[in-house]
Design a protein around this motif. Structure first.
Motif, PDB file in Angstrom:
ATOM      1  N   ALA A 277      -3.212  46.052  43.840  1.00  0.00           N
ATOM      2  CA  ALA A 277      -4.251  46.140  44.874  1.00  0.00           C
ATOM      3  C   ALA A 277      -3.633  45.930  46.246  1.00  0.00           C
ATOM      4  CB  ALA A 277      -5.328  45.084  44.613  1.00  0.00           C
ATOM      5  N   ASN A 278      -4.167  46.637  47.239  1.00  0.00           N
ATOM      6  CA  ASN A 278      -3.696  46.495  48.621  1.00  0.00           C
ATOM      7  C   ASN A 278      -4.538  45.464  49.349  1.00  0.00           C
ATOM      8  OD1 ASN A 278      -1.826  48.599  48.254  1.00  0.00           O
ATOM      9  ND2 ASN A 278      -3.356  50.136  48.793  1.00  0.00           N
ATOM     10  N   PHE A 279      -3.848  44.587  50.106  1.00  0.00           N
ATOM     11  CA  PHE A 279      -4.576  43.576  50.868  1.00  0.00           C
ATOM     12  C   PHE A 279      -3.707  43.097  52.020  1.00  0.00           C
ATOM     13  CE2 PHE A 279      -6.434  39.184  51.355  1.00  0.00           C
ATOM     14  CZ  PHE A 279      -7.712  39.592  51.701  1.00  0.00           C
ATOM     15  N   LEU A 280      -4.227  43.218  53.234  1.00  0.00           N
ATOM     16  CA  LEU A 280      -3.581  42.699  54.445  1.00  0.00           C
ATOM     17  C   LEU A 280      -2.125  43.166  54.601  1.00  0.00           C
ATOM     18  CD1 LEU A 280      -5.009  39.065  54.442  1.00  0.00           C
ATOM     19  CD2 LEU A 280      -5.888  41.090  55.622  1.00  0.00           C
ATOM     20  N   GLY A 281      -1.903  44.439  54.327  1.00  0.00           N
ATOM     21  CA  GLY A 281      -0.590  45.017  54.558  1.00  0.00           C
ATOM     22  C   GLY A 281       0.388  44.896  53.403  1.00  0.00           C
ATOM     23  N   PHE A 282      -0.021  44.258  52.312  1.00  0.00           N
ATOM     24  CA  PHE A 282       0.835  44.101  51.144  1.00  0.00           C
ATOM     25  C   PHE A 282       0.189  44.785  49.935  1.00  0.00           C
ATOM     26  CE2 PHE A 282       2.159  40.620  53.849  1.00  0.00           C
ATOM     27  CZ  PHE A 282       3.526  40.552  53.665  1.00  0.00           C
ATOM     28  N   ARG A 283       1.018  45.086  48.951  1.00  0.00           N
ATOM     29  CA  ARG A 283       0.520  45.576  47.664  1.00  0.00           C
ATOM     30  C   ARG A 283       0.836  44.526  46.620  1.00  0.00           C
ATOM     31  NH1 ARG A 283      -1.996  49.522  45.535  1.00  0.00           N
ATOM     32  NH2 ARG A 283      -1.694  50.218  43.399  1.00  0.00           N
ATOM     33  N   ILE A 284      -0.227  43.975  46.021  1.00  0.00           N
ATOM     34  CA  ILE A 284      -0.082  42.869  45.078  1.00  0.00           C
ATOM     35  C   ILE A 284      -0.033  43.434  43.668  1.00  0.00           C
ATOM     36  CG2 ILE A 284      -1.187  40.822  44.114  1.00  0.00           C
ATOM     37  CD1 ILE A 284      -1.809  41.894  47.708  1.00  0.00           C
ATOM     38  N   LEU A 285       1.105  43.238  42.993  1.00  0.00           N
ATOM     39  CA  LEU A 285       1.317  43.667  41.615  1.00  0.00           C
ATOM     40  C   LEU A 285       1.433  42.440  40.725  1.00  0.00           C
ATOM     41  CD1 LEU A 285       3.970  46.360  42.546  1.00  0.00           C
ATOM     42  CD2 LEU A 285       1.603  46.823  41.874  1.00  0.00           C
ATOM     43  N   SER A 286       1.486  42.654  39.431  1.00  0.00           N
ATOM     44  CA  SER A 286       1.489  41.529  38.493  1.00  0.00           C
ATOM     45  C   SER A 286       2.745  40.680  38.601  1.00  0.00           C
ATOM     46  CB  SER A 286       1.327  42.036  37.057  1.00  0.00           C
ATOM     47  OG  SER A 286       2.375  42.937  36.732  1.00  0.00           O
ATOM     48  N   LYS A 287       3.871  41.283  38.977  1.00  0.00           N
ATOM     49  CA  LYS A 287       5.143  40.567  39.014  1.00  0.00           C
ATOM     50  C   LYS A 287       5.713  40.389  40.419  1.00  0.00           C
ATOM     51  CE  LYS A 287       5.572  40.293  34.474  1.00  0.00           C
ATOM     52  NZ  LYS A 287       5.570  38.995  33.761  1.00  0.00           N
ATOM     53  N   GLN A 288       5.239  41.163  41.367  1.00  0.00           N
ATOM     54  CA  GLN A 288       5.816  41.093  42.698  1.00  0.00           C
ATOM     55  C   GLN A 288       4.799  41.503  43.764  1.00  0.00           C
ATOM     56  OE1 GLN A 288       8.907  44.086  43.389  1.00  0.00           O
ATOM     57  NE2 GLN A 288       8.226  45.166  41.541  1.00  0.00           N
TER      58      GLN A 288
END
Length: 351
Positions: A277-288
């Protein structure tokens, strides 16, 4: 519900106006309008105080311009003396009204901010299977003046304070057309409802949080979804049952309609967190956590501009290093060690 009165003596006091001026000039001390105001600081503050107490204060005209990061937005900058008034008002009312805000509303609050919001979002994304991520369509231009005033009057009963707040709100108007229609509206409804707050105002940032405060409590108390995080108009819900979030979306749209707001039909989606998911300029993945490609593109452009300014002696080494440290601190919230070496090493070696 507690309503606050007798706030005016604190808001209009010379000491509060002086504190407000110091806050308003932060990072802008050498701008012409600030230098001009400070040339007769005491006299100008006394003049402001007199205008407030006589209720002859009139806000000035905004300076409008566009910014293009992370998307094209119209910014309206108030004159410096008005920004002092905004700080003076917020100095007193924010600590009182913010007490009712929930802990997972992160924008424009001391001790919260985007990085804490990112940490909370990451924790929730990695402990839940599904996410409903939403974005309010044209949020600031859509904020209804009458609804906002009504919300404020549930919290404040001081007549002079309400006069000043109304002055600030009434001087706000949307330069971006918003044609939202809701149940019971006629064709002229969007024109008849005054709406819109300028994004550049300190008061607008606080009023925006206050506008959605009842929505935050609706999520927690009525929908009973504790896994919730909001940053301005970007918010997300998490659950392990897809049906819970699908049902919640209908209730969310119904509630936001009472505030004359709509969620963005494309940017608001329900999906599995394992996809990222994208949030505040980052992409949050399960490991990184990765930097989004569009955010990285903007960062490279800023870095190139800052480097050019340093090489042409428009800024000194300390200013350039401060920019690098600021970007590094931001990137440290993701898995960006290799990326930081790529971005900064060659420049830092030459300093």
């Amino acid at each position: 519900m507690k309503r606050y009165g007798n706030l005016w003596p604190e808001i209009s006091s010379f000491d509060n106006l002086l504190i407000a001026a110091r806050k308003a000039q932060k990072g802008k001390r050498f701008r012409p309008e600030v230098l001009s105001f400070n040339d007769n600081l005491e006299g100008n503050l006394i003049q402001l105080q007199t205008e407030l107490n006589n209720q002859t204060y009139q806000p000035g005209n905004y300076h409008h311009f566009y910014v293009y990061e992370p998307k094209k937005r119209l910014i309206s900058a108030a004159p410096y003396r008005d920004r002092i008034i905004h700080h003076a008002l917020c100095n007193i009312i924010v600590p009182l009204l913010e007490r009712s805000f929930i802990d997972t509303s992160y924008a424009n609050r001391i001790g919260y901010g985007s990085h804490r919001a990112l940490q909370k979002f990451t924790t929730l994304a990695r402990t839940h299977r599904y996410i409903l991520q939403c974005d309010i369509r044209k949020f600031f231009p859509s904020i209804n003046h009458n609804i906002l005033k009504s919300i404020i009057r549930r919290k404040i009963k001081c007549k002079n304070t309400l006069w000043l707040i109304d002055k600030i709100i009434d001087n706000s108007h949307s330069l971006e057309p918003v044609l939202h229609y809701f149940l019971g509206d006629d064709l002229l409804a969007p024109v008849l409802y005054p709406s819109g707050l300028p994004i550049g105002n300190l008061t607008s940032q606080f009023f925006a949080n206050l506008y959605l405060n009842s929505f935050d409590h609706f999520i927690l108390q009525d929908l009973k979804i504790p896994a919730y995080v909001r940053y301005v108009d970007d918010f997300a819900f998490f659950a392990n049952d897809r049906a819970v979030l699908a049902k919640a979306r209908q209730a969310i749209e119904t509630y936001l309609a009472t505030l004359r707001l709509k969620i963005h039909p494309i940017k608001s989606q329900l999906f599995e967190t394992r996809h990222g998911a994208n949030f505040l300029g980052f992409r949050i993945l399960s490991k990184q956590i990765r930097v989004r490609s569009d955010s990285l593109h903007r960062l490279r452009a800023k870095l190139k501009t800052r480097w050019r300014e340093y090489r042409h002696q428009k800024i000194d080494q300390a200013q350039f290093e401060q920019s690098i440290q600021s970007w590094q601190a931001h990137l440290n919230h993701g898995n960006t060690c290799h990326l930081q070496h790529q971005l900064f090493d060659s420049m830092l070696v030459t300093l």
